[in-house]
Design a protein around this motif. Sequence first.
Motif, PDB file in Angstrom:
ATOM      1  N   CYS A  89     -10.062 100.753   1.681  1.00  0.00           N
ATOM      2  CA  CYS A  89     -10.858 101.224   2.813  1.00  0.00           C
ATOM      3  C   CYS A  89     -10.476 100.474   4.102  1.00  0.00           C
ATOM      4  O   CYS A  89     -10.192 101.093   5.131  1.00  0.00           O
ATOM      5  CB  CYS A  89     -12.336 101.015   2.466  1.00  0.00           C
ATOM      6  N   SER A  90     -10.405  99.137   4.040  1.00  0.00           N
ATOM      7  CA  SER A  90     -10.156  98.383   5.286  1.00  0.00           C
ATOM      8  C   SER A  90      -8.720  98.595   5.781  1.00  0.00           C
ATOM      9  O   SER A  90      -8.464  98.575   6.985  1.00  0.00           O
ATOM     10  CB  SER A  90     -10.472  96.903   5.114  1.00  0.00           C
ATOM     11  N   GLY A  91      -7.777  98.836   4.851  1.00  0.00           N
ATOM     12  CA  GLY A  91      -6.397  99.113   5.264  1.00  0.00           C
ATOM     13  C   GLY A  91      -6.315 100.418   6.046  1.00  0.00           C
ATOM     14  O   GLY A  91      -5.645 100.507   7.081  1.00  0.00           O
ATOM     15  N   LEU A  92      -7.036 101.422   5.546  1.00  0.00           N
ATOM     16  CA  LEU A  92      -7.039 102.713   6.249  1.00  0.00           C
ATOM     17  C   LEU A  92      -7.729 102.577   7.617  1.00  0.00           C
ATOM     18  O   LEU A  92      -7.275 103.158   8.613  1.00  0.00           O
ATOM     19  CB  LEU A  92      -7.747 103.776   5.408  1.00  0.00           C
ATOM     20  N   ILE A  93      -8.781 101.764   7.668  1.00  0.00           N
ATOM     21  CA  ILE A  93      -9.478 101.547   8.947  1.00  0.00           C
ATOM     22  C   ILE A  93      -8.542 100.837   9.938  1.00  0.00           C
ATOM     23  O   ILE A  93      -8.541 101.144  11.134  1.00  0.00           O
ATOM     24  CB  ILE A  93     -10.779 100.742   8.736  1.00  0.00           C
ATOM     25  N   ILE A 139     -12.659  95.442  11.645  1.00  0.00           N
ATOM     26  CA  ILE A 139     -11.271  95.427  12.143  1.00  0.00           C
ATOM     27  C   ILE A 139     -11.276  95.454  13.670  1.00  0.00           C
ATOM     28  O   ILE A 139     -10.555  94.697  14.320  1.00  0.00           O
ATOM     29  CB  ILE A 139     -10.466  96.640  11.588  1.00  0.00           C
ATOM     30  N   ASN A 140     -12.084  96.316  14.262  1.00  0.00           N
ATOM     31  CA  ASN A 140     -12.153  96.375  15.728  1.00  0.00           C
ATOM     32  C   ASN A 140     -12.722  95.080  16.308  1.00  0.00           C
ATOM     33  O   ASN A 140     -12.176  94.520  17.250  1.00  0.00           O
ATOM     34  CB  ASN A 140     -13.022  97.547  16.180  1.00  0.00           C
ATOM     35  N   ASP A 141     -13.827  94.615  15.714  1.00  0.00           N
ATOM     36  CA  ASP A 141     -14.570  93.511  16.338  1.00  0.00           C
ATOM     37  C   ASP A 141     -13.912  92.149  16.163  1.00  0.00           C
ATOM     38  O   ASP A 141     -13.993  91.300  17.040  1.00  0.00           O
ATOM     39  CB  ASP A 141     -15.988  93.425  15.745  1.00  0.00           C
ATOM     40  N   LYS A 142     -13.281  91.927  14.981  1.00  0.00           N
ATOM     41  CA  LYS A 142     -12.759  90.582  14.713  1.00  0.00           C
ATOM     42  C   LYS A 142     -11.243  90.519  14.601  1.00  0.00           C
ATOM     43  O   LYS A 142     -10.648  89.470  14.773  1.00  0.00           O
ATOM     44  CB  LYS A 142     -13.326  90.070  13.386  1.00  0.00           C
ATOM     45  N   GLY A 202      -2.339  85.617   9.468  1.00  0.00           N
ATOM     46  CA  GLY A 202      -2.916  86.922   9.148  1.00  0.00           C
ATOM     47  C   GLY A 202      -2.719  87.327   7.707  1.00  0.00           C
ATOM     48  O   GLY A 202      -2.397  86.508   6.850  1.00  0.00           O
ATOM     49  N   PHE A 203      -2.943  88.592   7.456  1.00  0.00           N
ATOM     50  CA  PHE A 203      -2.773  89.154   6.115  1.00  0.00           C
ATOM     51  C   PHE A 203      -1.407  89.828   6.097  1.00  0.00           C
ATOM     52  O   PHE A 203      -1.180  90.786   6.827  1.00  0.00           O
ATOM     53  CB  PHE A 203      -3.902  90.162   5.870  1.00  0.00           C
ATOM     54  N   LYS A 204      -0.508  89.283   5.271  1.00  0.00           N
ATOM     55  CA  LYS A 204       0.876  89.761   5.292  1.00  0.00           C
ATOM     56  C   LYS A 204       0.953  91.245   4.899  1.00  0.00           C
ATOM     57  O   LYS A 204       0.234  91.687   3.998  1.00  0.00           O
ATOM     58  CB  LYS A 204       1.726  88.939   4.329  1.00  0.00           C
ATOM     59  N   VAL A 205       1.850  91.989   5.560  1.00  0.00           N
ATOM     60  CA  VAL A 205       2.013  93.415   5.278  1.00  0.00           C
ATOM     61  C   VAL A 205       2.355  93.627   3.793  1.00  0.00           C
ATOM     62  O   VAL A 205       1.846  94.551   3.167  1.00  0.00           O
ATOM     63  CB  VAL A 205       3.102  94.026   6.197  1.00  0.00           C
ATOM     64  N   GLN A 206       3.180  92.694   3.230  1.00  0.00           N
ATOM     65  CA  GLN A 206       3.537  92.884   1.811  1.00  0.00           C
ATOM     66  C   GLN A 206       2.301  92.766   0.922  1.00  0.00           C
ATOM     67  O   GLN A 206       2.202  93.411  -0.122  1.00  0.00           O
ATOM     68  CB  GLN A 206       4.576  91.962   1.273  1.00  0.00           C
ATOM     69  N   LEU A 207       1.313  91.939   1.329  1.00  0.00           N
ATOM     70  CA  LEU A 207       0.104  91.795   0.524  1.00  0.00           C
ATOM     71  C   LEU A 207      -0.746  93.067   0.608  1.00  0.00           C
ATOM     72  O   LEU A 207      -1.304  93.525  -0.384  1.00  0.00           O
ATOM     73  CB  LEU A 207      -0.711  90.571   0.963  1.00  0.00           C
ATOM     74  N   MET A 208      -0.834  93.650   1.811  1.00  0.00           N
ATOM     75  CA  MET A 208      -1.613  94.892   1.937  1.00  0.00           C
ATOM     76  C   MET A 208      -0.925  96.020   1.174  1.00  0.00           C
ATOM     77  O   MET A 208      -1.586  96.843   0.531  1.00  0.00           O
ATOM     78  CB  MET A 208      -1.815  95.249   3.411  1.00  0.00           C
TER      79      MET A 208
END
Length: 279
Positions: A190-194, A228-231, A251-257
């Motif tokens: 969900c958060s990735g799509l957001i 995602i928008n706020d923080k 941050g959160f690495k693209v490979q992890l997402m």
Amino acid sequence: MSRRMLGFIGLGVMGYPMAVNLLKKLGDGGKLHVFDVSNHVLESLKQEAPDLVVACSSAREVSVKSDIIFTMVPEGSHVRSVYFDEGNGVLSAELDGKTFVDCSTIDTKTSIDVHDVIGEKYPTASFYDAPVSGGSLGAAAGTLTFMLGCKEDDANLLVLKDPLSSMGSSIFPCGGFSLGLTAKLCNNYCSGLIAIATSEAMNIGIKSGMDPSLLSTIFAVSTAQTTINDKWNPVPGVCPSAPASKDYQGGFKVQLMKKDFSLAVETAKRVGAQLCLGE
Ligand code: NAD
């Protein structure tokens, strides 16, 4: 926290600040035994609290010296290496009575394998899946959300809540083993799509001539409001503490997402849940 021998394996973007927060409430005589394949982070944590941190030379050594051991490594293959490596892995130690809490976001198969092997060899030891949400900011602030793979009446829950609450502000028993991972994969799907939707929407605004900070402020009090928008706003400069404003450090690495997305899509296939956006 009472006197405790705690362990932490994997001191990366998330593990390092989580370990720092554990140190703050270790209690009299308590020690934190730590291991990472990178010597640099081991040394750095040791310097933060030389009297409290014991830098170990393997996952095995951490397990021998600790009662509750947290693991926080990138993927299932790293978890297998931490637990199963012959000679240096957790399972090469005597584990009776010990509790393992794996906070990594990994495939459920690996988690179940580790759980089963520990359970068969050491019936008095416990292994939990306990992935987290909140990112590097939440890890540093001690406000992570823990999704624990256990029932609400789990015998170890009370003992675990003590160290977990020094790293997080929300602890959810998710109903049974491996359901912590299920909750985490659903969350990241969900958060990735957001994150993608927020990036695209911000881009439409910027390309049309809008000030991105103003657009984000409008989102924050409108229906596009999200964490995602706020923080974690993806536009550099909009959120001063977000990775995008710090040259993408911490941050959160693209490979992890990508890993989490793949795991969520696999889970959806396994349980027969239809996806329109995942692929
Ligand atoms: P990272 O790559 O920054 O850190 C991983 C650490 O594990 C590194 O220090 C690495 O040296 C160490 N490591 C790897 N293999 C090891 C081994 N065999 N023994 C000991 N140490 C080993 O990753 P991260 O961002 O901290 O993510 C860790 C886990 O947390 C991942 O599963 C990720 O999906 C999840 N997670 C990350 C975030 C985030 O925002 N970064 C948020 C929530 C969950």
